[in-house]
Design a protein around this motif. Structure first.
Motif, PDB file in Angstrom:
ATOM      1  N   GLU A   1      45.732  12.364  61.355  1.00  0.00           N
ATOM      2  CA  GLU A   1      46.941  12.652  61.702  1.00  0.00           C
ATOM      3  C   GLU A   1      48.074  12.892  60.860  1.00  0.00           C
ATOM      4  N   MET A   2      47.927  11.896  59.593  1.00  0.00           N
ATOM      5  CA  MET A   2      48.982  11.872  58.553  1.00  0.00           C
ATOM      6  C   MET A   2      48.038  11.831  57.311  1.00  0.00           C
ATOM      7  N   THR A   3      48.512  12.618  56.169  1.00  0.00           N
ATOM      8  CA  THR A   3      47.736  12.583  55.011  1.00  0.00           C
ATOM      9  C   THR A   3      49.018  12.663  53.868  1.00  0.00           C
ATOM     10  N   THR A   4      48.441  12.107  52.823  1.00  0.00           N
ATOM     11  CA  THR A   4      49.283  11.804  51.458  1.00  0.00           C
ATOM     12  C   THR A   4      48.376  11.728  50.276  1.00  0.00           C
ATOM     13  N   SER A   5      48.743  12.012  49.070  1.00  0.00           N
ATOM     14  CA  SER A   5      47.694  12.007  48.098  1.00  0.00           C
ATOM     15  C   SER A   5      48.654  11.539  46.834  1.00  0.00           C
ATOM     16  N   PHE A   6      47.908  10.981  45.702  1.00  0.00           N
ATOM     17  CA  PHE A   6      48.599  10.487  44.445  1.00  0.00           C
ATOM     18  C   PHE A   6      47.736  11.091  43.221  1.00  0.00           C
TER      19      PHE A   6
ATOM     20  N   ILE B   1      43.350   3.501  58.055  1.00  0.00           N
ATOM     21  CA  ILE B   1      43.544   4.250  57.074  1.00  0.00           C
ATOM     22  C   ILE B   1      42.472   4.443  56.072  1.00  0.00           C
ATOM     23  N   GLY B   2      41.969   5.796  55.962  1.00  0.00           N
ATOM     24  CA  GLY B   2      41.059   6.265  55.407  1.00  0.00           C
ATOM     25  C   GLY B   2      41.556   6.647  53.880  1.00  0.00           C
ATOM     26  N   TYR B   3      40.471   6.981  52.889  1.00  0.00           N
ATOM     27  CA  TYR B   3      40.741   7.258  51.590  1.00  0.00           C
ATOM     28  C   TYR B   3      39.626   7.891  51.022  1.00  0.00           C
ATOM     29  N   GLN B   4      39.916   8.636  49.932  1.00  0.00           N
ATOM     30  CA  GLN B   4      38.808   9.402  49.217  1.00  0.00           C
ATOM     31  C   GLN B   4      39.274   9.776  47.779  1.00  0.00           C
ATOM     32  N   ILE B   5      38.580   9.366  46.627  1.00  0.00           N
ATOM     33  CA  ILE B   5      39.017   9.468  45.357  1.00  0.00           C
ATOM     34  C   ILE B   5      38.283  10.621  44.764  1.00  0.00           C
ATOM     35  N   THR B   6      38.908  11.477  44.191  1.00  0.00           N
ATOM     36  CA  THR B   6      38.386  12.741  43.359  1.00  0.00           C
ATOM     37  C   THR B   6      38.620  12.811  41.959  1.00  0.00           C
ATOM     38  N   VAL B   7      37.387  12.827  41.358  1.00  0.00           N
ATOM     39  CA  VAL B   7      37.687  12.989  39.840  1.00  0.00           C
ATOM     40  C   VAL B   7      36.982  14.397  39.490  1.00  0.00           C
ATOM     41  N   ARG B   8      38.135  15.048  38.799  1.00  0.00           N
ATOM     42  CA  ARG B   8      37.632  16.467  38.348  1.00  0.00           C
ATOM     43  C   ARG B   8      36.951  17.203  39.422  1.00  0.00           C
ATOM     44  N   ASP B   9      37.521  17.468  40.531  1.00  0.00           N
ATOM     45  CA  ASP B   9      37.091  18.246  41.569  1.00  0.00           C
ATOM     46  C   ASP B   9      35.848  17.700  42.037  1.00  0.00           C
ATOM     47  N   ALA B  10      35.383  16.453  41.949  1.00  0.00           N
ATOM     48  CA  ALA B  10      34.144  15.873  42.553  1.00  0.00           C
ATOM     49  C   ALA B  10      34.491  14.690  43.384  1.00  0.00           C
ATOM     50  N   ALA B  11      34.267  14.707  44.722  1.00  0.00           N
ATOM     51  CA  ALA B  11      34.664  13.682  45.475  1.00  0.00           C
ATOM     52  C   ALA B  11      33.825  12.189  45.366  1.00  0.00           C
ATOM     53  N   ALA B  12      34.627  11.158  45.137  1.00  0.00           N
ATOM     54  CA  ALA B  12      33.776   9.846  45.139  1.00  0.00           C
ATOM     55  C   ALA B  12      33.409   9.234  46.270  1.00  0.00           C
TER      56      ALA B  12
ATOM     57  N   GLN C   1      43.417  10.252  47.900  1.00  0.00           N
ATOM     58  CA  GLN C   1      43.982  10.819  49.186  1.00  0.00           C
ATOM     59  C   GLN C   1      43.806   9.866  50.162  1.00  0.00           C
ATOM     60  N   PHE C   2      44.761   9.670  50.882  1.00  0.00           N
ATOM     61  CA  PHE C   2      44.727   8.641  52.112  1.00  0.00           C
ATOM     62  C   PHE C   2      45.046   9.448  53.462  1.00  0.00           C
ATOM     63  N   TRP C   3      44.529   9.052  54.605  1.00  0.00           N
ATOM     64  CA  TRP C   3      44.826   9.709  55.797  1.00  0.00           C
ATOM     65  C   TRP C   3      44.893   8.611  56.782  1.00  0.00           C
ATOM     66  N   ALA C   4      45.667   8.888  57.867  1.00  0.00           N
ATOM     67  CA  ALA C   4      45.812   7.793  58.974  1.00  0.00           C
ATOM     68  C   ALA C   4      45.050   8.630  60.226  1.00  0.00           C
ATOM     69  N   THR C   5      44.267   7.698  60.899  1.00  0.00           N
ATOM     70  CA  THR C   5      43.524   8.001  62.108  1.00  0.00           C
ATOM     71  C   THR C   5      44.367   7.856  63.407  1.00  0.00           C
ATOM     72  N   PRO C   6      44.018   8.592  64.384  1.00  0.00           N
ATOM     73  CA  PRO C   6      44.739   8.009  65.819  1.00  0.00           C
ATOM     74  C   PRO C   6      44.966   6.895  65.946  1.00  0.00           C
ATOM     75  N   ALA C   7      43.740   5.819  65.446  1.00  0.00           N
ATOM     76  CA  ALA C   7      43.915   4.467  65.855  1.00  0.00           C
ATOM     77  C   ALA C   7      45.141   3.883  65.065  1.00  0.00           C
TER      78      ALA C   7
END
Length: 990
Positions: free
Chosen positions: A445-450, A422-433, A462-468
């Motif tokens: 394979e799957m994505t969701t965001s909060f 499971i990977g993730y990325q944080i975005t603050v005011r359109d800038a990726a952390a 944003q979180f995403w699931a890899t094939p693994a």
């Protein structure tokens, strides 16, 4: 093997593969059934080794098609594995199969199926899956699942087609292959059930994986929210301490920074904290002296420069001076004007004036440029308890600042607690952390965001699931379902082959011992002929309502979206319902085969039914220069209702009127309606080419045409009149024709008289509210209009009744309320668009338009709880003005009416209204220009755009101009009232 057989084998494999690939369940899952494998085996068994090249070509083209241009090598290798599997399977089945006693031995049949199916299918799965995993299309973590699903799909495909192919191509005698349909349905049904369960288990498994992923993502969200909340709490505790000890913000007050900030920074959530003093220019020298004395070195107020350097600050009104920080930096930063650093000043100002926690956007560290995910958080410190913005500006002492790197904050707990994959990325005011997690670069394979809010700033996680992750989370349910489905298919196929053997023995005995087969063959031929005739009849019946649907589609395309739209859609739905009933009749084969077609009896308004039929042919009639009319013969009745089958009667009239329009040009087609003592007569009269007497005698026979030249000119199969006569006879009536060549024809429909009451809203009395004055030049249209006015009680000029003039478009008076008759495609002035009736004149449409003008609720008192609104109505059409004004008044609202956009702008500026209803098409100034002018002048109250256009583009155009909402004509009272109360109280925000 012929060339067409070779091409058919390759094409069949390709088409079956494309079809089954479309039902693949989820990422990484194979198709639950792969009949192409069975197709390849049957082709090699039947055609021999020569078919292997065709199988290889079909598999190659299929894999190239599915892989696209990304992969070129593995399709060749996979196609070779498919060909090898088909060849080995055919060789094994030929070794086991012995025609004389093969089907008599259940164990030999089962061995044959297992050998040709699951055993041989190990080859393709064992070759293709490793190749595709190494080449890239399949994920390595999902190797076992992919191999198993590939093997199951091939096995089920072979078990579905191989036994049936053996029976059809090798064992059933010539001419007996139709029996394959009877013997194949158990095997096919079992196969479909197994494939469905297998597919559903895959989807359920994938759903479980998705739910687990969402659970882990929500857990990660909670972790981050807790860390941010705790960081904010640490900073607020420090704010409370400084508020209690404001002398700490004095440059000369001694205290231990390390012990003061140890609890805050030591928690690990904040990278550092700072005390920032607001210094006005007259205080600058004093603060510099105090700081120099405290730290034992010369300290000046400095500005931060790029690259971590500083310079003496220029003279300005205010400085945000760093008094103390923890941990202490080297080089020391005391005296630095924090606002001089990029991105800090807006956050400082916002925190000071709004008394809230603010933060900067993601930015590079001033001292460590390689770190690009720094975030500074600020809290104000005041003297006393200021309440207004000006007081806060005056009483501000300083700022408590905190900072952290998003990467360090998330790495501390978020990365360690989330499962692998499971990977993730944080975005603050359109800038990726940062950081980029270890799963970046892999397929998602799957994505969701909060969405989060921290320090007056929106965060997106944003979180995403890899094939693994997907591979690790799957269950073994699809494996179990696939194995059970394969065993069940083997058993069913075995029973099918055994049953075929028994049937073959019986057939041979029957062929040898009885001569009745010839008669049975003759009866089968007659049955086939009867079925063919039935299919021809049904084909024509289906075309009849389809003609209605297509005809109405043309009307909709060539008619503006005004009040006529409702009538057209109702007619379209009627045609659809007729088609649905006919299709249901097709399913009732036994009744049709025994000539027991049932008809229903329901109350029918003949005027409404004939109106609908004539309306469908309005456009074709206009193209041929025809005039369509409904003529009432004899004494006009208050109601034209009968108990009959409306669907069948409408079908008959569609055929008769359609023929009249087809065989006529530049003349008149009339539908005459007459009530006699015992029956109804409906005549369809045209002035077309007519019918010769010798043809008239056989006109109602199947496949009859007047002559071959007519068939070539006008088309048709000659079945329509045959079907019409059969239907009317089942309804208890008769149909006959009279004609003279070149003078026209009359088709007369006789219906038994069965009086009844037909409920409906078309003929509600108007209560002497309206007087309809008819000024039409066509005697037929005038008579029909007079009948409508008599039935609605609008035929006498009663005092105080509203005068409405029904006239030709060209004769429309300018000073009276009118309804106008216009031809199809005739140009209508904008102010008459809502008042036009397009030919042919429909009695029901005329009644509906009159009822729209007068059919209002009895009580004009507003319902309890509803607000009485002051509404400005901008509308140029007088009929629309009266309809809208009366409708709004009945709802309890006060209405002011203006006639164009100029008056609307002036009135809205002079008086106060709760809401404006603005028509878009008006003279002098249209509604869009008026809305734009009002919005430009700062008008904030709701403006609802009104228009007869109802497309999405029109709605967007009105909203872009500044309208608050959009309402298409004609008004739906419930929708209008709902829109009014939704719009009131909202202001336009730009």
């Amino acid at each position: 093997m012929r060339l067409q057989d070779w091409i058919g084998t390759a094409l069949g494999y390709f088409l079956l593969g494309v079809l089954c690939h479309d039902i693949t369940a989820g990422p990484g899952y194979a198709s639950p059934i792969w009949p192409a494998a069975g197709w390849a085996l049957v082709a090699v068994v039947y055609f021999g080794p020569r078919a292997l090249a065709a199988v290889w070509l079909g598999a190659l083209v299929l894999n190239l098609y599915l892989a696209g241009a990304k992969y070129l090598l593995y399709p060749f290798l996979v196609a070779s594995g498919v060909t090898l599997q088909a060849g080995v399977g055919a060789w094994l089945s030929n070794r086991i199969r012995q025609r004389d006693r093969f089907l008599n031995d259940p164990w030999r049949v089962l061995t044959y199926l297992v050998t040709a199916g699951p055993l041989a299918c190990l080859i393709s799965a064992s070759l293709a899956v490793p190749i595709m995993t190494a080449a890239g299309p399949l994920a390595g973590q999902d190797f076992a699942n992919n191999w198993f699903h590939w093997w199951i799909g091939d096995s089920l495909g072979v078990l579905a087609l191989a036994p049936l192919g053996e029976v059809a191509l090798l064992f059933l005698p010539q001419g007996k292959r139709r029996q394959l349909v009877f013997y194949s349905w158990p095997s096919l049904l079992t196969l479909a059930l197994a494939a469905l369960l297998f597919w559903q288990s895959q989807r359920s498994d994938l759903s479980y994986v998705r739910e687990r992923f969402l659970h882990e993502a929500q857990f990660g969200q909670q972790i981050l929210e807790q860390d941010l909340a705790q960081a904010a709490g640490d900073l607020r505790r420090l704010q409370l301490q400084v508020t209690r000890h404001p002398e700490w913000l004095d440059g000369g007050s001694p205290f231990d920074e390390e012990s003061l900030f140890a609890m805050t920074v030591g928690s690990g959530r904040l990278h550092g904290v700072r005390l920032i003093r607001l210094v006005r220019h007259p205080q600058r020298a004093q603060i510099e002296a105090l700081l120099s004395a405290r730290y034992g070195r010369t300290i000046e107020i400095m500005d931060g420069m790029p690259g971590g350097t500083t310079r003496r600050a220029d003279k300005r009104d205010r400085y945000w001076v760093l008094i103390a920080q923890s941990p202490v930096r080297n080089p020391p930063m005391e005296g630095l004007d924090i606002a001089s650093l990029p991105g800090r000043r807006p956050a400082l100002e916002r925190a000071a004036t709004a008394d809230l926690m603010t933060s900067t956007p993601l930015q590079r560290s001033w001292l460590f440029p390689e770190k690009r995910d720094g975030l500074s958080v600020y809290l104000p410190v005041y003297q006393g308890n200021p309440r207004t913005e000006n007081q806060r500006r005056e009483d501000l002492v300083g700022i408590i600042g905190g900072s952290f790197y998003v990467s360090e904050l998330t790495q501390r707990r978020l990365r360690t607690l989330l499962p692998a994959g499971i990977g993730y990325q944080i975005t603050v005011r359109d800038a990726a952390a940062f950081p980029e997690t270890e799963e970046d670069g892999q397929a998602r394979e799957m994505t969701t965001s909060f969405n989060l809010t921290f320090a007056d700033q929106d965060w997106r996680l944003q979180f995403w699931a890899t094939p693994a992750f997907v591979a690790d989370a799957r269950s073994s349910h699809p494996w179990l379902v696939g194995l059970i489905g394969t065993l069940l298919s083997c058993l069913t196929a075995t029973l099918t082959l055994l049953a075929v053997d028994r049937q073959a023995v019986v057939d041979r005995m029957v062929m040898e011992r009885t001569a009745d087969l010839a008669m049975q063959a003759q009866e089968a031929s007659q049955s086939s002929l009867a079925k063919s005739r039935f299919l021809a009849v049904m084909s024509h019946e289906i075309r009849t309502p389809m003609n209605g649907v297509l005809g109405l589609g043309h009307l909709l395309l060539n008619t503006p979206l005004n009040s006529q739209q409702k009538d057209y859609v109702e007619t379209l739905l009627t045609s659809g319902n007729s088609l649905l009933r006919i299709l249901n009749d097709v399913l009732d084969f036994s009744k049709i085969d025994s000539d027991r077609l049932e008809v229903e009896e329901r109350p029918v308004d003949l005027i409404e039914l004939i109106d609908g039929v004539l309306d469908l042919f309005a456009k074709p009639a206009q193209d041929r220069g025809l005039t369509l009319e409904l003529v009432l013969i004899g004494e006009r009745l208050p109601a034209y209702t009968v108990l009959t089958d409306p669907t069948r009667l409408r079908q008959i009239l569609l055929n008769l009127v359609g023929n009249a329009v087809k065989f006529s040009e530049n003349c008149r087609v009339q539908v005459e309606l007459e009530l006699r003592e015992q029956d109804w007569l409906v005549r369809v009269r045209d002035q077309g080419i007519g019918i010769p007497p010798e043809i008239l005698e056989r006109l109602f026979e199947p496949f009859s045409q007047a002559d071959s030249s007519i068939a070539r000119r006008f088309g048709g199969t000659g079945l329509g009149l045959t079907i019409s006569r059969g239907l009317i006879e089942r309804m208890g009536g008769r149909l006959w024709a009279e004609s003279q060549p070149q003078q026209g024809s009359v088709f007369t429909l006789l219906l038994p008289r069965r009086d009844c009451q037909c409920p409906g809203q078309h003929w509600l009395p108007l209560g002497s509210q309206v007087y309809l004055r008819v000024e039409l030049t066509s005697s037929g249209e005038a008579a029909l209009a007079h009948w409508v006015s008599e039935r609605l009680g609008a035929s006498q000029p009663i005092p105080d009744a509203r005068l409405i003039v029904l006239c030709e478009l060209k004769n429309a008076p300018a000073d009276q309320e009118v309804l106008v008759i216009a031809d199809q495609g005739e140009v209508v002035p904008p102010h008459l668009v809502e008042s036009v009736i397009v030919r042919p004149l429909r009695a029901t449409r005329l009644a509906a338009m009159l009822r729209t003008l007068t059919g209002v609720p009895e009580s004009a008192v507003p319902e309890p709880g509803r607000a009485r609104l002051n509404i400005l109505l901008a509308e140029d059409n007088r009929v629309n003005q009266k309809v809208a004004q009366r409708l709004l008044s009945e709802m309890g609202h006060e209405v002011t009416v203006v006639g164009d956009g100029v008056q609307a702008v002036a009135t809205a500026q002079e008086r106060s209204f709760d809401l404006i209803l603005m028509d878009i098409h008006m003279p002098e100034m249209d509604g869009l220009q008026a809305i734009q002018i009002l919005r430009a002048q700062g008008y904030k109250l709701p403006i609802v755009a009104l228009t007869a256009l109802a497309s999405l583009e029109d709605e967007q155009m009105c909203l872009r101009a500044g309208a608050s909402a959009f309402l298409s004509k004609p008004f739906d009272p419930a929708r209008l009232e709902q829109l009014l109360h939704q719009s009131v109280g909202t202001e336009f925000s730009g």
